[in-house]
Design an enzyme around this catalytic site. Structure first.
Site, PDB file in Angstrom:
ATOM      1  N   ARG A  56      37.087  24.929  -6.950  1.00 34.83           N
ATOM      2  CA  ARG A  56      38.081  24.507  -7.943  1.00 34.83           C
ATOM      3  C   ARG A  56      38.147  22.981  -8.076  1.00 34.83           C
ATOM      4  O   ARG A  56      38.497  22.445  -9.123  1.00 34.83           O
ATOM      5  CB  ARG A  56      39.465  25.052  -7.539  1.00 34.83           C
ATOM      6  CG  ARG A  56      40.510  24.952  -8.644  1.00 34.83           C
ATOM      7  CD  ARG A  56      41.881  25.378  -8.126  1.00 34.83           C
ATOM      8  NE  ARG A  56      42.345  24.495  -7.088  1.00 34.83           N
ATOM      9  CZ  ARG A  56      42.934  24.884  -5.950  1.00 34.83           C
ATOM     10  NH1 ARG A  56      43.124  26.157  -5.703  1.00 34.83           N
ATOM     11  NH2 ARG A  56      43.324  23.999  -5.072  1.00 34.83           N
ATOM     12  N   TYR A 109      48.196  17.037 -33.267  1.00 33.69           N
ATOM     13  CA  TYR A 109      47.639  18.405 -33.285  1.00 33.69           C
ATOM     14  C   TYR A 109      48.797  19.380 -33.057  1.00 33.69           C
ATOM     15  O   TYR A 109      49.580  19.198 -32.120  1.00 33.69           O
ATOM     16  CB  TYR A 109      46.609  18.460 -32.153  1.00 33.69           C
ATOM     17  CG  TYR A 109      45.932  19.768 -31.896  1.00 33.69           C
ATOM     18  CD1 TYR A 109      45.129  20.365 -32.858  1.00 33.69           C
ATOM     19  CD2 TYR A 109      46.055  20.391 -30.648  1.00 33.69           C
ATOM     20  CE1 TYR A 109      44.474  21.560 -32.584  1.00 33.69           C
ATOM     21  CE2 TYR A 109      45.401  21.575 -30.376  1.00 33.69           C
ATOM     22  CZ  TYR A 109      44.614  22.159 -31.348  1.00 33.69           C
ATOM     23  OH  TYR A 109      43.964  23.330 -31.073  1.00 33.69           O
ATOM     24  N   ASP A 181      44.864  11.059 -27.984  1.00 31.85           N
ATOM     25  CA  ASP A 181      43.958  12.161 -28.312  1.00 31.85           C
ATOM     26  C   ASP A 181      42.883  11.552 -29.210  1.00 31.85           C
ATOM     27  O   ASP A 181      43.128  11.249 -30.375  1.00 31.85           O
ATOM     28  CB  ASP A 181      44.731  13.285 -29.016  1.00 31.85           C
ATOM     29  CG  ASP A 181      43.849  14.483 -29.364  1.00 31.85           C
ATOM     30  OD1 ASP A 181      42.621  14.313 -29.504  1.00 31.85           O
ATOM     31  OD2 ASP A 181      44.403  15.586 -29.528  1.00 31.85           O
ATOM     32  N   LYS A 206      34.972  20.185 -29.392  1.00 33.18           N
ATOM     33  CA  LYS A 206      34.582  19.786 -30.737  1.00 33.18           C
ATOM     34  C   LYS A 206      33.218  19.083 -30.726  1.00 33.18           C
ATOM     35  O   LYS A 206      32.204  19.727 -30.586  1.00 33.18           O
ATOM     36  CB  LYS A 206      35.700  18.920 -31.348  1.00 33.18           C
ATOM     37  CG  LYS A 206      37.100  19.532 -31.204  1.00 33.18           C
ATOM     38  CD  LYS A 206      37.315  20.741 -32.067  1.00 33.18           C
ATOM     39  CE  LYS A 206      38.574  21.537 -31.745  1.00 33.18           C
ATOM     40  NZ  LYS A 206      39.837  20.822 -31.832  1.00 33.18           N
TER      41      LYS A 206
HETATM   42  C1  PLP Z   1      41.069  21.263 -31.290  1.00 38.23           C
HETATM   43  C2  PLP Z   1      41.874  20.074 -30.933  1.00 38.23           C
HETATM   44  C3  PLP Z   1      42.518  20.005 -29.705  1.00 38.23           C
HETATM   45  C4  PLP Z   1      42.517  21.151 -28.727  1.00 38.23           C
HETATM   46  O1  PLP Z   1      41.276  21.447 -28.211  1.00 38.23           O
HETATM   47  P1  PLP Z   1      40.983  22.921 -27.627  1.00 38.23           P
HETATM   48  O2  PLP Z   1      39.739  22.756 -26.866  1.00 38.23           O
HETATM   49  O3  PLP Z   1      40.894  23.811 -28.820  1.00 38.23           O
HETATM   50  O4  PLP Z   1      42.158  23.279 -26.769  1.00 38.23           O
HETATM   51  C5  PLP Z   1      43.220  18.864 -29.415  1.00 38.23           C
HETATM   52  N1  PLP Z   1      43.298  17.836 -30.274  1.00 38.23           N
HETATM   53  C6  PLP Z   1      42.704  17.876 -31.470  1.00 38.23           C
HETATM   54  C7  PLP Z   1      42.821  16.707 -32.375  1.00 38.23           C
HETATM   55  C8  PLP Z   1      41.974  18.994 -31.839  1.00 38.23           C
HETATM   56  O5  PLP Z   1      41.414  19.047 -33.045  1.00 38.23           O
END
Ligand code: PLP
Length: 385
Positions: A56, A109, A181, A206
């Site tokens: 972990r 988000y 973010d 992404k």
């Molecule tokens: C998709 C996304 C997230 C979350 O990511 P996941 O891997 O789907 O949990 C966070 N911030 C932004 C801007 C996103 O587009």
């Protein structure tokens, strides 16, 4: 590889996090599946200072990915999380606790907003949403217990560019941490630490993964936030599998070159759409007409392939005919993969309303030929006429 700091992202992405000498010369770190890690003897167990101690807490698969991401970010330490949202929750929990106040950008988000309004609230963390364009004006929202300012730039769905350095200067003056973010720009197009950020968050699902086949995230910390990040991660028991770390690192290797194409096609589509009679306006900070263009130009090294389109008002049936006629754009959540996507945007705001009369859609320009994509949009938009 600290002397690699001066290297360009393409070079870092190619070389960072490789451990070939410990894997019989294999270029890539193999997938490690491990819960138990065996100790050589009692002395090494008691000292607890071996490279790996328990599945972990990390394996060569996770540390290869973390090291590569960390070099790209220019951070002190990067820790992998099971998803982008998991990384956001980890970063906030690393700095905030009961009785603390969090400033959250209104264009965040949407699941980040739900995290604040439900779970963080239940744990005694109070959230105030702020206008993404607030800049140094964030000063008036700072309270004695403001522990963190959370930014996302450009914002989800609406693509407003934030003045992150101005916000960071105020936050630091008040002893608050700055979280970002940075999923849209990635560390390739926006260097978080150069702009005053303390914890840089990436939904690696992404662009880092890049192939629509892995859920993963990470948080990168500067030196002052390294320990807080490490202890929160340890206590929360967050883990990403060796397979997922492998896929994320494989994606990261080609991310800088993929982003060049995403940027080029995204801009081509955005320019074309901006002139289309069915379109009210395009939300893309790299367009010279965009309100966020000057800030984007000052702080970013590029744009990726995700942008918004405000459509002229149309009946729902025509809008549906447009969406359903698209052949090359998949309809689905997430983005950053090699394939083009489109989704209707549901915008949630509470501090600064977003002005759009027509429907807003979000487009991700994939790696297809841009003219093919434009031809597809053209035939589908004809259904709106
Ligand atoms: C998709 C996304 C997230 C979350 O990511 P996941 O891997 O789907 O949990 C966070 N911030 C932004 C801007 C996103 O587009």
């Amino acid at each position: 590889m600290s002397d690699d700091k001066k290297l360009k992202p393409e070079t870092i992405a190619t070389h960072a996090g490789r451990m070939s000498d410990t894997h019989f010369g294999a270029v890539n770190t193999p997938v490690y599946r491990a819960s138990t890690i065996l100790y050589r003897d009692l002395a090494s167990l008691e000292a607890g200072n071996t490279a790996y101690r328990y599945g972990r807490l990390g394996t060569p698969s996770s540390s290869s990915f973390e090291d590569a991401a960390n070099e790209l970010e220019g951070g002190a330490r990067t820790i992998v999380a099971p998803s982008g949202l998991g990384a956001i929750a980890l970063a906030i929990q690393a700095v905030c606790g009961a009785g603390d106040h969090l400033l959250m950008v209104d264009s965040c988000y949407h699941p980040t907003r739900l995290l604040c309004d439900r779970t963080l609230k239940r744990f005694g963390i109070e959230t105030t949403y702020y206008d993404p364009l607030i800049g140094a004006g964030i000063e008036k929202l700072m309270k004695l217990n403001t522990r963190a300012v959370f930014c996302e730039s450009p914002g989800s769905l609406t693509f407003e560019v934030q003045d992150v350095p101005a916000i960071a200067a105020v936050a630091h003056k008040h002893g608050a941490s700055v979280l970002l973010d940075n999923t849209w720009a990635t560390p390739v197009y926006f260097n978080a630490f150069d702009h005053g950020v303390d914890l840089s968050i990436q939904a690696a699902t992404k662009y880092v993964g890049g192939h629509a086949d892995v859920m993963i995230g990470y948080v990168a910390a500067n030196e002052s936030h390294r320990e807080r990040l490490e202890s929160a991660h340890h206590d929360l028991g967050l883990y990403a599998s060796g397979d997922d770390c492998y896929l994320a690192l494989r994606g990261l290797r080609t991310m800088p070159v993929r982003l060049v194409r995403h940027q080029e096609s995204g801009l081509k589509l955005a320019h074309w759409l901006a002139k289309h009679p069915a379109v009210e306006r395009v939300l893309h900070p790299a367009l010279e007409t965009d309100p966020g263009h000057a800030l984007w130009k000052r702080d970013f090294k590029g744009a990726t392939g995700l942008f918004g389109v405000v459509m002229k008002d149309t009946p729902h049936s025509r809008f549906a005919a447009f969406m359903d006629s698209l052949k090359l754009f998949g309809m689905g959540y997430s983005w950053g993969g090699y394939e083009s996507l489109i989704v209707p945007s549901k915008i949630h705001r509470s501090a600064a309303p977003f002005d759009a009369k027509g429907r807003v859609v979000r487009i991700h320009a994939g790696l297809e030929d841009a003219d093919d994509l434009i031809a597809d949009l053209d035939q589908a938009l004809a259904k709106l006429a």
